[in-house]
Every structure is written in C-alpha cells, then in structure tokens.
Design an enzyme around this catalytic site. Structure first.
Site, PDB file in Angstrom:
ATOM      1  N   SER A 189      -2.668  -0.751  -3.103  1.00 46.48           N
ATOM      2  CA  SER A 189      -2.553  -2.271  -4.600  1.00 46.48           C
ATOM      3  C   SER A 189      -1.318  -1.115  -5.733  1.00 46.48           C
ATOM      4  CB  SER A 189      -3.376  -2.996  -5.978  1.00 46.48           C
ATOM      5  OG  SER A 189      -4.235  -3.278  -4.557  1.00 46.48           O
ATOM      6  N   LEU A 236      -7.568   1.034  -8.572  1.00 47.24           N
ATOM      7  CA  LEU A 236      -6.680   0.728  -7.617  1.00 47.24           C
ATOM      8  C   LEU A 236      -6.425   0.927  -6.524  1.00 47.24           C
ATOM      9  CD1 LEU A 236      -3.418  -0.418  -9.739  1.00 47.24           C
ATOM     10  CD2 LEU A 236      -5.182  -1.677  -9.012  1.00 47.24           C
ATOM     11  N   ASP A 237      -6.894   0.049  -5.840  1.00 42.09           N
ATOM     12  CA  ASP A 237      -6.501   0.351  -3.996  1.00 42.09           C
ATOM     13  C   ASP A 237      -5.395   1.243  -4.093  1.00 42.09           C
ATOM     14  OD1 ASP A 237      -9.398  -0.372  -3.784  1.00 42.09           O
ATOM     15  OD2 ASP A 237      -8.698  -2.359  -3.579  1.00 42.09           O
ATOM     16  N   ARG A 238      -5.197   1.703  -3.115  1.00 46.60           N
ATOM     17  CA  ARG A 238      -4.219   2.620  -2.193  1.00 46.60           C
ATOM     18  C   ARG A 238      -3.392   1.650  -2.054  1.00 46.60           C
ATOM     19  NH1 ARG A 238      -3.740   5.658   3.237  1.00 46.60           N
ATOM     20  NH2 ARG A 238      -1.405   6.558   3.055  1.00 46.60           N
TER      21      ARG A 238
END
Length: 181
Positions: free
Chosen positions: A45, A41-43
C-alpha cells in the site's frame, strides 16, 4: 512540542525502520531519530503515514477505540456502480474477524495528483478498473482490501490519502514534511 512527520510512503516500503531481510524500510526515506509510525501501511500500500515521537498522539491515531477517520483511494478491478458500495456503507458487511462499522464509500475519478507506481499496476484489456474512495474509523489488518474484495471488487492499488485532518496534498511520493504541533 511533539514532532509529527507526514510521509508519502511508496509502494514496497515496510512501515518500520529495520528489517532482518534487508528490505526497503522507513529508514531509507526518513532520517529523523526518535519518531515512530502511528499505525501501519502494508508493504503493498502507498500513501500517508504519520510518524511521531508523541506516544499519546501515536495511540490516538492508531488505536481502533479512538476512531480517527482515515480515507483511502482504491483502484479496484471491475466497474462497480454506486449501489455496489451500499454494503460498505450500511454496516452489515461481515468479514472473518467480525462486522465492519459503516464506512463512507463513493466512486471517484482517478486522482489528478496521482504519481506513477513502481512497479506499475497490471492492466488487463478485457477487465475494467475503477477508483473508489473509502473512509473508515477502524484499522484492522488489510481491512480496506478485504472489504472491497468482499463486495466483489479486488484492490489493484491502495493509497491512504488522509489520516484525521492531515492529507497527502503537496507531499510527493517518497518525501515527507514535518509539522509544528
């Protein structure tokens, strides 16, 4: 027996246990050794991140060929109507890295169980925002953000709600639960 941890990853946390730049990582939230994130999960998100010590399970969750579905809740800039989401559903949306598989997409109310984000999402009085639910079976880099931007609705906040049959239900932001699998 495999260890499976469901973490409600807060905004601003890297989906890894170490970082040379000393940014916030999973180690600041999960004190279990030997588990690794199944996917990322992107930073910027939030939401459900599955961690496991089972390599085969990790592969089934993360690998695009496994086609495990994931549901995201996205707060978007603008006020899409149902027809605006048709390109996401019909499989004809093409991003720079190729065509997207058809997604399940629908408008939704702001989730009742939503926690406040730190820092808060910027609010513009002259630009409305709306919540969209999007379920995909792929997992390309920043795909949900790129898909929604491609149909004219940039993402302000992105939360992964579900991976396979696991959901965020009952898991507060920054906390985790371990499953018996």
């Amino acid at each position: 027996m495999a260890r499976v941890i469901l973490l409600n990853k807060p905004w601003g946390v890297l989906s890894q246990f170490t970082d040379a730049e000393h940014r916030t990582t999973l180690a600041d939230y999960v004190d279990v050794r030997g588990v690794y994130p199944a996917g990322r999960l992107d930073r910027d998100s939030e939401g459900l991140l599955v961690l496991t010590d089972d390599g085969a399970l990790q592969h089934r969750i993360a690998h695009p060929r496994a086609k495990m579905s994931k549901t995201y809740w996205a707060q978007v800039e603008g006020d899409p109507d149902d027809a605006d989401l048709d390109p996401l559903r019909d499989g004809k949306l093409v991003l720079k890295d190729g065509p997207c598989q058809p997604a399940k997409a629908g408008l939704m109310d702001e989730p009742a169980s939503l926690w406040p984000r730190d820092p808060p999402v910027r609010v513009r009085k002259t630009v409305p925002d709306r919540w969209v639910s999007l379920t995909i079976r792929e997992g390309r880099n920043r795909q949900v953000r790129r898909m929604l931007a491609a149909v004219g609705f940039p993402v302000l906040r992105l939360i992964r709600y579900r991976v396979g049959s696991w959901t965020l239900d009952g898991i507060a932001t920054g906390t985790w639960t371990e499953l018996e699998v």
